[in-house]
Write a protein that holds these residues in place. Structure first.
Motif, PDB file in Angstrom:
ATOM      1  N   THR A  30      -0.760  60.254   4.936  1.00  0.00           N
ATOM      2  CA  THR A  30      -2.176  60.564   4.714  1.00  0.00           C
ATOM      3  C   THR A  30      -2.623  60.146   3.315  1.00  0.00           C
ATOM      4  O   THR A  30      -3.653  59.497   3.144  1.00  0.00           O
ATOM      5  CB  THR A  30      -2.434  62.075   4.924  1.00  0.00           C
ATOM      6  OG1 THR A  30      -1.995  62.426   6.232  1.00  0.00           O
ATOM      7  CG2 THR A  30      -3.896  62.415   4.757  1.00  0.00           C
ATOM      8  N   GLY A  31      -1.831  60.526   2.312  1.00  0.00           N
ATOM      9  CA  GLY A  31      -2.165  60.153   0.935  1.00  0.00           C
ATOM     10  C   GLY A  31      -2.149  58.659   0.734  1.00  0.00           C
ATOM     11  O   GLY A  31      -3.010  58.090   0.058  1.00  0.00           O
ATOM     12  N   LEU A  50      -0.486  44.793   0.261  1.00  0.00           N
ATOM     13  CA  LEU A  50       0.717  44.494   1.047  1.00  0.00           C
ATOM     14  C   LEU A  50       1.796  45.555   0.852  1.00  0.00           C
ATOM     15  O   LEU A  50       2.444  45.977   1.810  1.00  0.00           O
ATOM     16  CB  LEU A  50       1.259  43.111   0.695  1.00  0.00           C
ATOM     17  CG  LEU A  50       0.423  41.926   1.182  1.00  0.00           C
ATOM     18  CD1 LEU A  50       1.004  40.617   0.666  1.00  0.00           C
ATOM     19  CD2 LEU A  50       0.299  41.921   2.690  1.00  0.00           C
ATOM     20  N   ALA A  51       1.992  45.981  -0.384  1.00  0.00           N
ATOM     21  CA  ALA A  51       3.001  47.014  -0.650  1.00  0.00           C
ATOM     22  C   ALA A  51       2.637  48.312   0.058  1.00  0.00           C
ATOM     23  O   ALA A  51       3.507  48.972   0.643  1.00  0.00           O
ATOM     24  CB  ALA A  51       3.133  47.241  -2.153  1.00  0.00           C
ATOM     25  N   MET A  52       1.364  48.669   0.031  1.00  0.00           N
ATOM     26  CA  MET A  52       0.934  49.905   0.690  1.00  0.00           C
ATOM     27  C   MET A  52       1.062  49.794   2.208  1.00  0.00           C
ATOM     28  O   MET A  52       1.493  50.741   2.868  1.00  0.00           O
ATOM     29  CB  MET A  52      -0.504  50.236   0.299  1.00  0.00           C
ATOM     30  CG  MET A  52      -0.645  50.730  -1.113  1.00  0.00           C
ATOM     31  SD  MET A  52      -2.368  51.181  -1.435  1.00  0.00           S
ATOM     32  CE  MET A  52      -2.260  51.698  -3.129  1.00  0.00           C
ATOM     33  N   GLN A  53       0.694  48.644   2.753  1.00  0.00           N
ATOM     34  CA  GLN A  53       0.814  48.456   4.203  1.00  0.00           C
ATOM     35  C   GLN A  53       2.274  48.523   4.643  1.00  0.00           C
ATOM     36  O   GLN A  53       2.600  49.148   5.652  1.00  0.00           O
ATOM     37  CB  GLN A  53       0.181  47.132   4.626  1.00  0.00           C
ATOM     38  CG  GLN A  53      -1.330  47.151   4.563  1.00  0.00           C
ATOM     39  CD  GLN A  53      -1.947  45.787   4.790  1.00  0.00           C
ATOM     40  OE1 GLN A  53      -1.327  44.748   4.579  1.00  0.00           O
ATOM     41  NE2 GLN A  53      -3.207  45.779   5.217  1.00  0.00           N
ATOM     42  N   LEU A  59       6.751  54.569   6.739  1.00  0.00           N
ATOM     43  CA  LEU A  59       6.530  55.997   6.977  1.00  0.00           C
ATOM     44  C   LEU A  59       6.304  56.272   8.460  1.00  0.00           C
ATOM     45  O   LEU A  59       6.806  57.257   8.994  1.00  0.00           O
ATOM     46  CB  LEU A  59       5.340  56.501   6.155  1.00  0.00           C
ATOM     47  CG  LEU A  59       5.565  56.603   4.638  1.00  0.00           C
ATOM     48  CD1 LEU A  59       4.260  56.901   3.921  1.00  0.00           C
ATOM     49  CD2 LEU A  59       6.611  57.655   4.310  1.00  0.00           C
ATOM     50  N   HIS A  60       5.568  55.393   9.117  1.00  0.00           N
ATOM     51  CA  HIS A  60       5.323  55.569  10.554  1.00  0.00           C
ATOM     52  C   HIS A  60       6.603  55.375  11.368  1.00  0.00           C
ATOM     53  O   HIS A  60       6.718  55.893  12.481  1.00  0.00           O
ATOM     54  CB  HIS A  60       4.231  54.623  11.043  1.00  0.00           C
ATOM     55  CG  HIS A  60       2.855  55.002  10.571  1.00  0.00           C
ATOM     56  ND1 HIS A  60       2.318  56.258  10.720  1.00  0.00           N
ATOM     57  CD2 HIS A  60       1.906  54.275   9.925  1.00  0.00           C
ATOM     58  CE1 HIS A  60       1.098  56.290  10.203  1.00  0.00           C
ATOM     59  NE2 HIS A  60       0.831  55.100   9.706  1.00  0.00           N
ATOM     60  N   GLN A  61       7.563  54.653  10.807  1.00  0.00           N
ATOM     61  CA  GLN A  61       8.835  54.427  11.497  1.00  0.00           C
ATOM     62  C   GLN A  61       9.866  55.494  11.137  1.00  0.00           C
ATOM     63  O   GLN A  61      11.015  55.379  11.525  1.00  0.00           O
ATOM     64  CB  GLN A  61       9.376  53.038  11.175  1.00  0.00           C
ATOM     65  CG  GLN A  61       8.543  51.921  11.761  1.00  0.00           C
ATOM     66  CD  GLN A  61       9.031  50.552  11.336  1.00  0.00           C
ATOM     67  OE1 GLN A  61       9.997  50.412  10.587  1.00  0.00           O
ATOM     68  NE2 GLN A  61       8.353  49.523  11.808  1.00  0.00           N
ATOM     69  N   GLY A  62       9.464  56.494  10.375  1.00  0.00           N
ATOM     70  CA  GLY A  62      10.372  57.598  10.104  1.00  0.00           C
ATOM     71  C   GLY A  62      10.825  57.753   8.669  1.00  0.00           C
ATOM     72  O   GLY A  62      11.536  58.705   8.352  1.00  0.00           O
TER      73      GLY A  62
END
Length: 114
Positions: A30-31, A50-53, A59-62
């Motif tokens: 979220t942050g 790119l780094a954030m993506q 994070l979405h992968q665990g």
């Protein structure tokens, strides 16, 4: 749209890219999404986006946030200006003789004799 003072990283706009990339690892999805949206709407720096993506995908992968306080001072933070001057009698240069402006008694400028 998120305001600057509501971002999960204080002074976000003043952080160097390297420090920013290391600090996003402390954020949850979220942050990080909040920062990514803010970045795209403002500076839109390719390296940062790119780094954030990539981190968001991890994070979405665990992956888990690394922990730590994203607001804590880091080694790459800009160094605040020191107070006071380091000039002292010991560090000043030699006394300079100002230009004579036509003063014949000033030894700084040689006079032709003749």
């Amino acid at each position: 749209m998120t305001e600057h003072d509501q971002l999960p990283l204080p002074d976000y706009d003043h952080l160097p890219v390297e420090g920013l990339i290391s600090r996003i690892r402390t954020l949850d999805a979220t942050g990080l999404q909040t920062l990514l949206d803010y970045e795209k709407a403002h500076a839109d720096r390719l390296q940062v986006v790119l780094a954030m993506q990539n981190r968001l995908e991890s994070l979405h992968q665990g992956a888990q946030p690394s922990g730590g306080d994203p607001a804590a001072a880091a080694a790459d933070d800009p160094v605040p200006a020191s107070t006071g001057s380091k000039v002292s009698e010991a560090t000043t240069g030699p006394a300079m003789n100002p230009p004579s402006q036509g003063d014949p008694t000033n030894p700084a400028q040689p006079r032709s004799t003749g």
